[in-house]
Design an enzyme around this catalytic site. Structure first.
Site, PDB file in Angstrom:
ATOM      1  N   ASP A  87       0.813  -1.211   0.000  1.00  0.00           N
ATOM      2  CA  ASP A  87       0.000   0.000   0.000  1.00  0.00           C
ATOM      3  C   ASP A  87       0.850   1.266   0.000  1.00  0.00           C
ATOM      4  O   ASP A  87       2.056   1.241   0.288  1.00  0.00           O
ATOM      5  CB  ASP A  87      -0.902   0.018   1.235  1.00  0.00           C
ATOM      6  CG  ASP A  87      -2.219  -0.686   0.998  1.00  0.00           C
ATOM      7  OD1 ASP A  87      -2.465  -1.122  -0.132  1.00  0.00           O
ATOM      8  OD2 ASP A  87      -2.998  -0.816   1.965  1.00  0.00           O
ATOM      9  N   LYS A 144      -3.723   3.154  -2.538  1.00  0.00           N
ATOM     10  CA  LYS A 144      -4.957   3.911  -2.756  1.00  0.00           C
ATOM     11  C   LYS A 144      -4.855   5.175  -1.921  1.00  0.00           C
ATOM     12  O   LYS A 144      -4.769   5.115  -0.697  1.00  0.00           O
ATOM     13  CB  LYS A 144      -6.178   3.098  -2.344  1.00  0.00           C
ATOM     14  CG  LYS A 144      -6.345   1.809  -3.145  1.00  0.00           C
ATOM     15  CD  LYS A 144      -7.545   1.010  -2.670  1.00  0.00           C
ATOM     16  CE  LYS A 144      -8.848   1.642  -3.070  1.00  0.00           C
ATOM     17  NZ  LYS A 144      -9.038   1.699  -4.531  1.00  0.00           N
ATOM     18  N   MET A 164      -8.510   9.341   8.141  1.00  0.00           N
ATOM     19  CA  MET A 164      -8.902   9.909   6.841  1.00  0.00           C
ATOM     20  C   MET A 164      -9.942  11.016   6.995  1.00  0.00           C
ATOM     21  O   MET A 164     -10.958  11.048   6.281  1.00  0.00           O
ATOM     22  CB  MET A 164      -9.428   8.790   5.927  1.00  0.00           C
ATOM     23  CG  MET A 164      -8.392   7.715   5.643  1.00  0.00           C
ATOM     24  SD  MET A 164      -9.057   6.233   4.853  1.00  0.00           S
ATOM     25  CE  MET A 164      -9.873   5.430   6.248  1.00  0.00           C
TER      26      MET A 164
END
Length: 264
Positions: free
Chosen positions: A47, A69, A184
């Site tokens: 990742d 991502k 996030m």
């Protein structure tokens, strides 16, 4: 790592996928199982949040495939990543899916595991240190302290479509959780802080934003709910970040062990 230390550890078998958490950034926070997996894998699908130093443990002949991502940037589709794991396993590879933090804490590891089950691919899960705990610890902020809170809520600041999750009961979170840890959340910090204040949180409640936690680039901003958006913009902060709201934030003034060592 010595062979004696790893004696009795599970072996990574051909045709198997390991879903492994690499922790929040500092390679020293890798578990022994994670380090063993990195050095054993034929293919590592990693990742965006995996520290490159963790990949230094890989074999010279290991294949490294980036599958990061990041919000707002071109990224591989989750379905394609999951099916790629299946494809590699069916080729008889020892496959490591290396994810920042913990694969089962806002890491989509559950989605990948379900795909592997659907395709009869054997897998193993190796938990990692999640940023909402380890990252805050490096900022000198405990997520729980018995004089401050007996519960904590972990939530994500955006859903699969990139917007603030409607399925979160913000009123209940605001009223019921003394400490809130958000992954996030930077992109929607204005919306989130407004919802929390409208639900009854004190606008002056302390907030900390920890960027690039546990790495040499770690930055920590202390602010309040009403000032978070403005202060974040002035400081020029950018993801990845963990946002924490609540009475544990001021404890950083005493518990900032990195700052005491002059490393922050």
């Amino acid at each position: 790592m010595t062979d004696a230390l790893l004696e009795g550890f599970p072996a990574m078998e051909p045709g198997c996928v390991w879903l492994v958490g690499a922790g929040p950034g500092d390679p020293g926070l890798l578990t022994l199982h994670a380090a063993n997996a990195i050095r054993s894998a034929d293919v590592i699908v990693y990742d965006a949040l995996v520290n490159a130093a963790c990949l230094d443990l890989a074999r010279d002949d290991a294949v490294l495939e980036y599958a990061g991502k990041r919000g707002g940037k071109p990224s591989a589709k989750q379905r394609d990543i999951s099916l790629r794991l299946v494809e590699l396993a069916r080729e008889g590879k020892r496959v490591l899916r290396l994810k920042g933090g913990d694969p089962f804490v806002f890491g989509r590891g559950g989605e990948e595991a379900l795909t592997l089950i659907d395709h009869n691919v054997p897998f193993r899960v190796v938990p990692g240190v999640t940023a909402g705990i380890g990252g805050l610890a490096y900022a000198g902020i405990p997520v729980t302290h018995r004089d401050v809170n007996h519960s904590v809520t972990f939530l994500t600041g955006h859903d699969s479509s990139g917007i603030v999750p409607d399925r979160i009961d913000w009123n209940s979170v605001a009223k019921g959780s003394p400490v809130i840890v958000m992954y996030m959340a930077m992109r929607h910090i204005a919306t989130i802080t407004t919802r929390l204040v409208e639900a009854g949180r004190d606008p002056l409640e302390p907030v900390a934003i920890v960027c690039n936690a546990t790495t040499d680039q770690q930055q920590v901003l202390e602010t309040t709910l009403e000032q978070a958006e403005e202060d974040m913009a002035v400081a020029g902060l950018s993801p990845p970040a963990i946002v924490v709201v609540g009475g544990v934030v001021p404890m950083r003034r005493t518990l900032d062990w990195l700052g005491r060592d002059g490393k922050e």
